[in-house]
Scaffold this active site. Structure first.
Site, PDB file in Angstrom:
ATOM      1  N   ASP A  29     130.112 106.403 -16.537  1.00 48.72           N
ATOM      2  CA  ASP A  29     129.735 105.810 -15.253  1.00 48.72           C
ATOM      3  C   ASP A  29     128.666 104.723 -15.406  1.00 48.72           C
ATOM      4  O   ASP A  29     127.849 104.531 -14.509  1.00 48.72           O
ATOM      5  CB  ASP A  29     129.250 106.897 -14.273  1.00 48.72           C
TER       6      ASP A  29
ATOM      7  N   HIS B  20     137.419 103.901 -11.609  1.00 51.41           N
ATOM      8  CA  HIS B  20     136.718 102.649 -11.370  1.00 51.41           C
ATOM      9  C   HIS B  20     137.352 102.001 -10.148  1.00 51.41           C
ATOM     10  O   HIS B  20     138.566 102.015 -10.009  1.00 51.41           O
ATOM     11  CB  HIS B  20     136.858 101.751 -12.607  1.00 51.41           C
TER      12      HIS B  20
HETATM   13  P1  IMP Z   1     137.692 115.996 -19.145  1.00 51.68           P
HETATM   14  O1  IMP Z   1     137.620 114.623 -19.688  1.00 51.68           O
HETATM   15  O2  IMP Z   1     138.461 116.091 -17.892  1.00 51.68           O
HETATM   16  O3  IMP Z   1     138.153 116.979 -20.170  1.00 51.68           O
HETATM   17  O4  IMP Z   1     136.206 116.401 -18.722  1.00 51.68           O
HETATM   18  C1  IMP Z   1     135.276 116.798 -19.693  1.00 51.68           C
HETATM   19  C2  IMP Z   1     133.899 116.351 -19.341  1.00 51.68           C
HETATM   20  O5  IMP Z   1     133.788 114.957 -19.445  1.00 51.68           O
HETATM   21  C3  IMP Z   1     133.439 116.710 -17.940  1.00 51.68           C
HETATM   22  O6  IMP Z   1     132.202 117.350 -18.054  1.00 51.68           O
HETATM   23  C4  IMP Z   1     133.245 115.429 -17.213  1.00 51.68           C
HETATM   24  O7  IMP Z   1     132.090 115.498 -16.457  1.00 51.68           O
HETATM   25  C5  IMP Z   1     133.119 114.436 -18.312  1.00 51.68           C
HETATM   26  N1  IMP Z   1     133.798 113.199 -17.919  1.00 51.68           N
HETATM   27  C6  IMP Z   1     135.089 112.897 -18.089  1.00 51.68           C
HETATM   28  N2  IMP Z   1     135.336 111.666 -17.617  1.00 51.68           N
HETATM   29  C7  IMP Z   1     134.173 111.187 -17.162  1.00 51.68           C
HETATM   30  C8  IMP Z   1     133.785 109.946 -16.577  1.00 51.68           C
HETATM   31  O8  IMP Z   1     134.589 109.017 -16.399  1.00 51.68           O
HETATM   32  N3  IMP Z   1     132.464 109.848 -16.210  1.00 51.68           N
HETATM   33  C9  IMP Z   1     131.554 110.842 -16.438  1.00 51.68           C
HETATM   34  N4  IMP Z   1     131.892 111.997 -16.956  1.00 51.68           N
HETATM   35  C10 IMP Z   1     133.177 112.181 -17.329  1.00 51.68           C
END
Ligand code: IMP
Length: 488
Positions: free
Chosen positions: A51, A85
């Site tokens: 982010d 985004h």
């Molecule tokens: P996953 O990518 O869905 O497996 O999520 C795993 C971790 O990555 C979670 O704790 C999310 O908070 C973090 N995460 C995944 N994508 C983003 C993003 O685009 N921004 C911030 N955190 C993310």
């Protein structure tokens, strides 16, 4: 004031001797034309915990390239529908998740690389939102690498079931990312190319059967487990027949975008240095499963190394003209349960959160706001071999509140210790700060010229970039599209 000797030297150079390390002027040499690298190529990765506003930077780079190039390649190398985004086009807000943010540029060839996990249903929804906004009815020139792994509703349901189980699946976005990547390691992935294979039904059917068995093992059931859906909010996986029917419709709709030969496309475009290449990373180095803190890590490779894997070696990251990481200039934000050492007092965190709208794009969850942590950010820069820095949110600064920057950690014995990607370890360190003079962020809002940066901002940027061992190339000074400062 406690800080390592290397940082003390930089502090002294900037704040006592007044050295700016040239951050007050455009770069003397253009990173996009560095001898020994491939001209007109740049990669943007998240330099902190996600982010950071990378999408905006990619969009800006594409706009710049579009002025002179008749064709460009925008390449996404990792992640899937977990990214988010929003771009505003002709007054309309469009949310992008799997498509990179420059996709609307009419000269763009958009590639979803092998390093991604692709959710066909959500991708079709995104394409449907984007296509009408393309200039002169032009068709999106999208190439989905047939080798990219499918991340399906089955994975989403399984991830949710894991999360409900006592000890699994914590901290995901629920988009089925980790199970899809895990399929690769287990050696049973279903890939985008399988959608068009002669025996697609056998391959996807076997996948359904496997995940049904896994679900049953967790006392869960595809016919009732809810999964997120971009078009409908939520849905269910349904029966074997429902699942395969849906997949076959999606495969037909995506047929023209699926490319069995992306490496040929990349090889030939990469050889023509007049074609700009913009690599857009998703998530961030602090979310890398190797470098982040469990459970708030994703499953893909968000570092520049991920580009080599995704392009099957066609692009070596060290050949890219500029490998840039994006961070928020004066603070970091984080979502999830990780506890970073540089906690901020609630009043300032609240002020920043409101001014910078630090709420999750999809979940509206308030993000944690923490102080800039040099041991951690330097670690991310080092392990990813980052060269350049993008500093977003330069307008989030308050003349009456110095910027606290953590310069080192000590352990219980008082010894200086480095960042390590381990929560228990980080819980035991004590951060040490310096306070750096700030500036009037509101007064800086929307600034577009280097000359508009106040002296305190220049000094701060000189200090931070020297401490991280990187060179600034771009910054943002507000939410408007044009609020961008450039060093290159
Ligand atoms: P996953 O990518 O869905 O497996 O999520 C795993 C971790 O990555 C979670 O704790 C999310 O908070 C973090 N995460 C995944 N994508 C983003 C993003 O685009 N921004 C911030 N955190 C993310």
């Amino acid at each position: 004031m406690q800080m390592p000797a290397s940082i003390a030297r930089i502090y002294d150079a900037v704040y006592t001797q007044g050295q700016l390390f040239d951050v007050d002027r455009p770069l003397a040499s253009d990173p996009l034309h560095t001898p020994g690298t491939r001209a007109n190529s740049i990669a943007i990765a998240g330099g902190a915990f996600g982010d950071e506003g990378k999408g905006r930077i990619v969009d800006e780079l594409c706009t710049q390239f579009a002025r002179t190039a008749s064709r460009m390649v925008i390449y996404r190398w990792n992640g899937g529908a977990n990214a988010g985004h929003t771009v505003i086009v002709g007054g309309k807000r469009v949310a992008l998740h799997q498509l990179p943010s420059g996709s609307l540029h009419e000269n763009a060839t958009v590639v979803l690389g092998k390093g991604m996990v692709v959710h066909p249903g959500d991708l079709l929804t995104e394409i449907a939102h984007l296509q009408p906004l393309m200039a002169q009815g032009k068709r999106l020139d999208l190439h989905i690498d047939a080798q990219a792994v499918l991340s399906l509703d089955t994975h989403r349901a399984f991830e949710a079931a894991l999360r409900d189980w006592a000890t699994g699946g914590l901290g995901s976005t629920g988009r089925g990312i980790a199970p899809a990547y895990a399929d690769v390691l287990f050696r049973h992935p279903v890939r985008v190319g399988d959608l068009l294979a002669a025996d697609w039904e056998g391959r996807l059917g076997a996948h359904y059967d496997l995940y049904s068995a896994l679900m049953r093992g967790l006392d869960a059931d595809f016919s009732i487990a809810e999964v997120p859906s971009l078009a409908e909010g939520t849905g269910i996986v349904g029966s074997y027949t429902d699942f395969l029917r849906r997949i076959s419709q999606q495969a037909e709709a995506l047929r023209d975008y699926i490319d069995a030969d992306t490496f040929r496309l990349i090889d030939s475009a990469w050889a023509d240095e007049s074609i700009p290449f913009v690599f857009e990373g998703a998530q961030a180095i602090g979310l890398d499963p190797r470098w982040g803190v469990y459970p708030d890590v994703t499953a893909s490779d968000p570092t520049f190394d991920g580009i080599a894997y995704s392009t099957e070696g066609s692009v070596q990251p060290w050949r890219i003209g500029a490998r840039a990481g994006a961070i928020k200039a004066t603070y970091s934000s984080s979502v999830g349960s990780r506890r970073l050492p540089t906690q901020m007092d609630d009043t300032l965190a609240h002020r920043i959160r409101e001014d910078a709208h630090e709420y999750g794009a999809t979940t509206r969850r308030p993000r944690d706001i923490v102080h800039i942590d040099l041991p951690c950010l330097r670690f991310f820069a080092d392990v990813s071999r980052m060269q350049y820095l993008v500093l977003t949110h330069l307008d989030i600064a308050y003349a009456d509140t110095p910027i606290r920057v953590c310069t080192q950690y000590t352990d219980a014995s008082g010894d200086i210790v480095p960042y390590r990607p381990n929560q228990a370890y980080l819980d035991a360190v004590t951060p040490h700060y310096i306070e750096l003079p700030s500036w009037d962020g509101a007064g800086l809002q929307g600034a577009r010229r280097l000359e508009d940066l106040p002296g305190e901002a220049l000094r701060y940027i000189a200090f931070i970039t020297q401490a991280l061992g990187v060179t600034p190339i771009m910054g943002t000074t507000g939410p408007e599209r044009e609020a961008v400062i450039r060093w290159m």
